[in-house]
Design a protein around this motif. Sequence first.
Motif, short mmCIF file in Angstrom:
data_model
loop_
_atom_site.label_atom_id
_atom_site.label_comp_id
_atom_site.label_asym_id
_atom_site.label_seq_id
_atom_site.Cartn_x
_atom_site.Cartn_y
_atom_site.Cartn_z
N THR A 86 0.85 -1.18 0.00
CA THR A 86 0.00 0.00 0.00
C THR A 86 0.89 1.24 0.00
N PHE A 87 0.33 2.35 -0.43
CA PHE A 87 1.12 3.58 -0.51
C PHE A 87 1.68 3.98 0.85
N LEU A 88 0.89 3.77 1.91
CA LEU A 88 1.27 4.24 3.23
C LEU A 88 1.82 3.12 4.12
N ALA A 89 2.29 2.05 3.52
CA ALA A 89 2.87 0.98 4.33
C ALA A 89 4.06 1.47 5.13
N ARG A 90 4.86 2.36 4.56
CA ARG A 90 6.03 2.90 5.25
C ARG A 90 6.10 4.42 5.15
N ARG A 91 4.95 5.04 4.90
CA ARG A 91 4.91 6.49 4.67
C ARG A 91 3.79 7.15 5.45
N GLU A 92 3.87 8.48 5.54
CA GLU A 92 2.78 9.30 6.05
C GLU A 92 2.42 10.32 4.98
N LEU A 93 1.27 10.97 5.13
CA LEU A 93 0.73 11.79 4.05
C LEU A 93 -0.02 12.98 4.63
N ALA A 94 0.12 14.14 3.98
CA ALA A 94 -0.75 15.28 4.25
C ALA A 94 -1.46 15.66 2.96
N VAL A 95 -2.74 15.97 3.09
CA VAL A 95 -3.59 16.34 1.94
C VAL A 95 -4.15 17.72 2.20
N VAL A 96 -4.00 18.63 1.23
CA VAL A 96 -4.54 19.98 1.35
C VAL A 96 -5.46 20.24 0.16
N VAL A 97 -6.64 20.75 0.44
CA VAL A 97 -7.57 21.12 -0.64
C VAL A 97 -7.17 22.51 -1.13
N VAL A 98 -6.67 22.60 -2.33
CA VAL A 98 -6.26 23.90 -2.86
C VAL A 98 -7.34 24.55 -3.72
N ARG A 99 -8.36 23.77 -4.05
CA ARG A 99 -9.46 24.32 -4.84
C ARG A 99 -10.68 23.43 -4.66
N ASP A 130 -9.51 4.57 5.10
CA ASP A 130 -10.10 3.29 5.49
C ASP A 130 -11.62 3.44 5.57
N ASP A 131 -12.23 3.35 6.74
CA ASP A 131 -13.70 3.42 6.82
C ASP A 131 -14.22 4.78 7.24
N ALA A 132 -13.36 5.76 7.41
CA ALA A 132 -13.78 7.07 7.92
C ALA A 132 -13.71 8.13 6.81
N GLU A 133 -14.83 8.81 6.58
CA GLU A 133 -14.89 9.88 5.58
C GLU A 133 -14.76 11.23 6.27
N HIS A 134 -13.87 12.07 5.73
CA HIS A 134 -13.64 13.41 6.29
C HIS A 134 -14.00 14.44 5.24
N LYS A 135 -15.07 15.19 5.48
CA LYS A 135 -15.47 16.22 4.53
C LYS A 135 -14.57 17.44 4.70
N GLY A 177 -1.71 8.88 8.74
CA GLY A 177 -0.52 8.26 9.27
C GLY A 177 -0.15 6.96 8.58
N ARG A 178 1.03 6.50 8.87
CA ARG A 178 1.54 5.24 8.34
C ARG A 178 0.59 4.10 8.70
N GLY A 179 0.40 3.19 7.75
CA GLY A 179 -0.40 2.01 8.00
C GLY A 179 -1.82 2.07 7.47
N ALA A 180 -2.31 3.26 7.12
CA ALA A 180 -3.63 3.34 6.49
C ALA A 180 -3.60 2.59 5.17
N THR A 181 -4.66 1.87 4.87
CA THR A 181 -4.64 1.03 3.67
C THR A 181 -5.40 1.63 2.50
N VAL A 182 -6.48 2.37 2.78
CA VAL A 182 -7.28 2.96 1.70
C VAL A 182 -7.38 4.46 1.92
N PRO A 221 -2.25 8.95 14.35
CA PRO A 221 -3.65 8.88 13.91
C PRO A 221 -3.99 9.91 12.85
N THR A 222 -4.98 9.57 12.04
CA THR A 222 -5.52 10.52 11.08
C THR A 222 -6.09 11.72 11.83
N ALA A 223 -5.86 12.92 11.29
CA ALA A 223 -6.35 14.14 11.93
C ALA A 223 -6.68 15.17 10.86
N VAL A 224 -7.62 16.04 11.17
CA VAL A 224 -8.05 17.09 10.24
C VAL A 224 -7.79 18.45 10.86
#
Length: 275
Positions: free
Chosen positions: A70-83, A91-96, A106-111, A135-138
């Motif tokens: 998976t992309f986050l098997a050994r990585r972490e990620l930040a996502v910013v909405v620019v538009r 995974d199973d949690a949707e963040h609007k 965080g590392r280990g998220a699969t989807v 943990p995932t955070a917004v």
Amino acid sequence: MEIRHATHPEQVAALDTDQLRQRFLVEDLFVAGEVRLVHSHEDRVVVGGASPLPGTPLELEAVDALRADTFLARRELAVVVVRGSGSVTVDDAEHKVDARDCVYVGRGATVVRFQAAVEHTRFYLFSTPSHAEHPTAVARYDDVDALRLGDPATSNVREIRKFVHADGIRSSQLVLGMTTLAPGSVWNTMPPHTHDRRTEAYLYFDLPDEHRVVHLMGEPHATRNLVVRNEEVVISPSWSVHSGAGTHAYSFVWAMGGENQAYDDVEPVAVTDLR
């Protein structure tokens, strides 16, 4: 995923304009209906853009270059909405999310899935290797304290918001925030600095199509420049200054990965020492 190798500062003197742009400027990152990624060997950061069409989500998939399930098997990620606006599902949690909001994964998220609520929604992605799970955070743009700096006399009145950092959303090594210039201000990160322990990437956005940012890079005694359009990214190695001036006010996402998360761990460069 495009792969870009690290560049020694002595090589930069021999690069022409096109070669300089090929190594350090990321163009065409946001393409409707696609996830595009660039992997840099500078601290192995990944920058990316996800541009889903409304009703057709996009998923962040594993890529061969990472040699992981998976992309986050050994990585972490930040996502910013620019538009636009939409949602980020982890995974199973949707963040609007709305424009300028940030989601840390965080590392280990699969989807990780991106959904657009309106047309032309664009998600900016920044990823670094990770040694621990967080943990995932917004972070909502309106809820993050703004640091107001600058002076009209030096054309750099701006607001800085820190999203992922030691006193905010926790991470392994990823640090990310956003700077917005006031109307009439054009300079960012001036006086400039370098930081030998971190690679940084600048995503410039909110820049009208007919305007440009002239981004200064290179060693302080031998600067070069990149002319940058809206929603393009500059990858800045640890030895390089990273500063710019626009023909119009703009915003930019600054994101770092490396050995040290301290925001103020920098080597200042006096304006009078630039060449």
